[in-house]
Design a protein around this motif. Structure first.
Motif, PDB file in Angstrom:
ATOM      1  N   SER A   1      66.055  61.196 122.734  1.00 22.98           N
ATOM      2  CA  SER A   1      66.403  59.869 123.099  1.00 22.98           C
ATOM      3  C   SER A   1      67.729  59.861 124.080  1.00 22.98           C
ATOM      4  O   SER A   1      68.049  59.080 124.911  1.00 22.98           O
TER       5      SER A   1
ATOM      6  N   ARG B   1      66.022  58.234 116.468  1.00 27.81           N
ATOM      7  CA  ARG B   1      66.043  57.200 115.759  1.00 27.81           C
ATOM      8  C   ARG B   1      66.041  55.676 116.573  1.00 27.81           C
ATOM      9  O   ARG B   1      65.806  54.752 116.099  1.00 27.81           O
ATOM     10  N   ARG B   2      66.296  56.177 117.653  1.00 24.66           N
ATOM     11  CA  ARG B   2      66.656  54.866 118.456  1.00 24.66           C
ATOM     12  C   ARG B   2      65.345  54.633 119.605  1.00 24.66           C
ATOM     13  O   ARG B   2      65.150  55.395 120.463  1.00 24.66           O
ATOM     14  N   GLU B   3      64.332  53.844 118.927  1.00 25.13           N
ATOM     15  CA  GLU B   3      62.902  53.854 119.556  1.00 25.13           C
ATOM     16  C   GLU B   3      63.094  53.172 120.701  1.00 25.13           C
ATOM     17  O   GLU B   3      62.282  53.502 121.723  1.00 25.13           O
TER      18      GLU B   3
ATOM     19  N   ARG C   1      59.599  56.746 116.079  1.00 28.28           N
ATOM     20  CA  ARG C   1      60.936  56.442 115.559  1.00 28.28           C
ATOM     21  C   ARG C   1      61.018  57.210 114.073  1.00 28.28           C
ATOM     22  O   ARG C   1      60.377  57.130 113.107  1.00 28.28           O
TER      23      ARG C   1
ATOM     24  N   ASP D   1      64.466  58.483 111.354  1.00 27.05           N
ATOM     25  CA  ASP D   1      65.794  58.818 111.198  1.00 27.05           C
ATOM     26  C   ASP D   1      65.928  60.180 110.485  1.00 27.05           C
ATOM     27  O   ASP D   1      65.356  60.217 109.137  1.00 27.05           O
TER      28      ASP D   1
END
Length: 293
Positions: A16, A39-41, A64, A66
Motif C-alpha cells: 500500500s 492492511r489498508r484496502e 486486505r 493485517d
C-alpha cells in the motif's frame, strides 16, 4: 538463474505504500498477476486501478490482511488456494518499527512488530515455498534493513527483527541452492517515504545527509536488479552500499562506539524523554522498513 518474475504470479506484502508500492509498480510491467497485500484496502484499490490503467492485461488481486494477526495470514493463504492462485515469487516487504527506549515501549507494540517483521514472513514463506521447490522454480525477496548488520539504540526491537531476517534469509538461501528457487535479501539505508515525514523520524534520529538518501523508486529498481542477478544481499544506493561494505570490516567494539552517542542522547536528552502520549505513546514508522501491513 533468474527468479520467475516475467509472466509469473508475484505476491507483495506492504504494497500500500513505500518500497512495497514501488515494487508493485515496477513488477506490473513484467508479471502476469500481482497479489497486493496490506492492511489498508482502500490504498490497495487505488494502486490496483493505477496499475491496470497502464497495464490493462495485468491480473491484480487485492487482499486486505493485517499481518500482525497470524490467523489473517492463514485466511489470506486459504483465499489464494480457493482461487487456484499459484505464487511464483514472494516479496516480504511489510515492516514496522518504533523509536523508543525499550522499557518505555508497550508490550502490545513489541508483539505487533515481531508478528509483522518475523512471524508473517516465516509463515508466508513456509506455506508457499514447498510448491516452489516441487516445481523447481520460484523466488523469495525479503526487504530487510541496514539495521540487520549493526546496532541501533532506540530501535532495539526493530533491529532485532531485522537481524533475525538476515540470518533466516542467508540460511534459507544455502538450503535452497540447486532447487531453482532464488533467495535475495535487500537491506536499504535511508529511503524517502511518507512515513519519515509524517512520523518525524528525521527530528528524532537525525536526518541522514542528502547524498545518502534514495527514493523508494530507486530502492525498488536496484532491489529487482539484484534479485534478477540472484544476488544474496543488495544495499540500494551507491553511497550506502560502500558505507555498509566498510562497516562489515569494523570490529564489533567500533560498531558499539558508533551507536553510543545516539544511545546517550536518547536516554538523557530532555527533548527525547518527554512523556509519551497516553493513548498512542511514541510511534515512529521507519522509512527503511515500509509499513503497509
Amino acid at each position: 538463474m533468474r527468479p520467475p518474475i516475467d509472466s509469473g504470479t508475484v505476491l507483495i506484502t506492504g504494497a500500500s505504500s513505500g518500497i512495497g508500492r514501488e515494487l508493485a509498480r515496477q513488477l506490473a510491467r513484467r508479471a502476469r498477476t500481482l497479489v497486493l497485500v496490506a492492511r489498508r484496502e482502500e490504498r490497495l484499490e487505488v494502486l490496483r486501478d493505477e496499475l491496470l490503467e497502464h497495464n490493462p492485461t495485468l491480473g491484480v488481486m487485492v487482499e486486505r490482511c493485517d499481518l500482525s494477526h497470524p490467523d489473517e495470514v492463514d485466511s489470506l493463504l486459504d483465499s489464494l488456494h480457493r482461487h487456484l492462485v499459484r505464487v511464483d515469487v514472494l516479496v516480504n516487504s511489510a515492516g514496522l518499527g518504533d523509536y523508543s527506549l525499550y522499557e518505555q515501549e508497550s508490550w502490545a507494540r513489541i508483539h505487533q512488530m515481531v508478528q509483522v517483521n518475523v512471524t508473517a514472513p516465516l509463515l508466508l514463506t513456509h506455506r508457499l515455498l514447498r510448491r516452489m521447490v516441487e516445481r523447481k522454480r520460484g523466488g523469495i525477496l525479503n526487504i530487510s534493513s541496514g539495521g540487520a548488520r549493526t546496532f541501533v539504540p532506540g530501535l532495539a526491537v526493530y533491529a532485532a527483527t531485522k537481524h533475525f531476517l538476515d540470518g533466516f534469509t542467508e540460511s534459507l538461501r544455502l538450503e535452497l541452492m540447486g532447487t531453482g528457487v532464488v533467495v535475495t535479501q535487500v537491506a536499504p539505508g535511508p529511503v524517502d517515504t511518507e512515513f519519515s515525514e509524517v512520523a518525524g523520524t528525521q527530528e528524532r534520529v537525525g536526518k541522514a545527509p542528502a547524498w545518502m538518501r534514495i527514493s523508494a523508486a530507486q530502492c525498488a529498481r536496484e532491489a529487482l536488479e539484484g534479485f534478477d542477478r540472484a544476488q544474496p544481499l543488495v544495499h540500494p544506493g551507491m553511497a550506502y552500499r560502500w558505507m555498509m561494505r566498510l562497516s562489515a570490516l569494523m570490529p564489533r567494539g567500533v560498531l558499539r562506539a558508533e551507536g553510543l552517542p545516539a544511545a546517550r542522547q536518547l536516554r538523557y536528552g530532555t527533548s527525547l524523554l518527554e512523556p509519551a502520549h497516553p493513548d498512542t505513546g511514541q510511534r515512529v514508522l521507519l522509512a527503511g522498513g515500509p509499513e503497509g501491513a
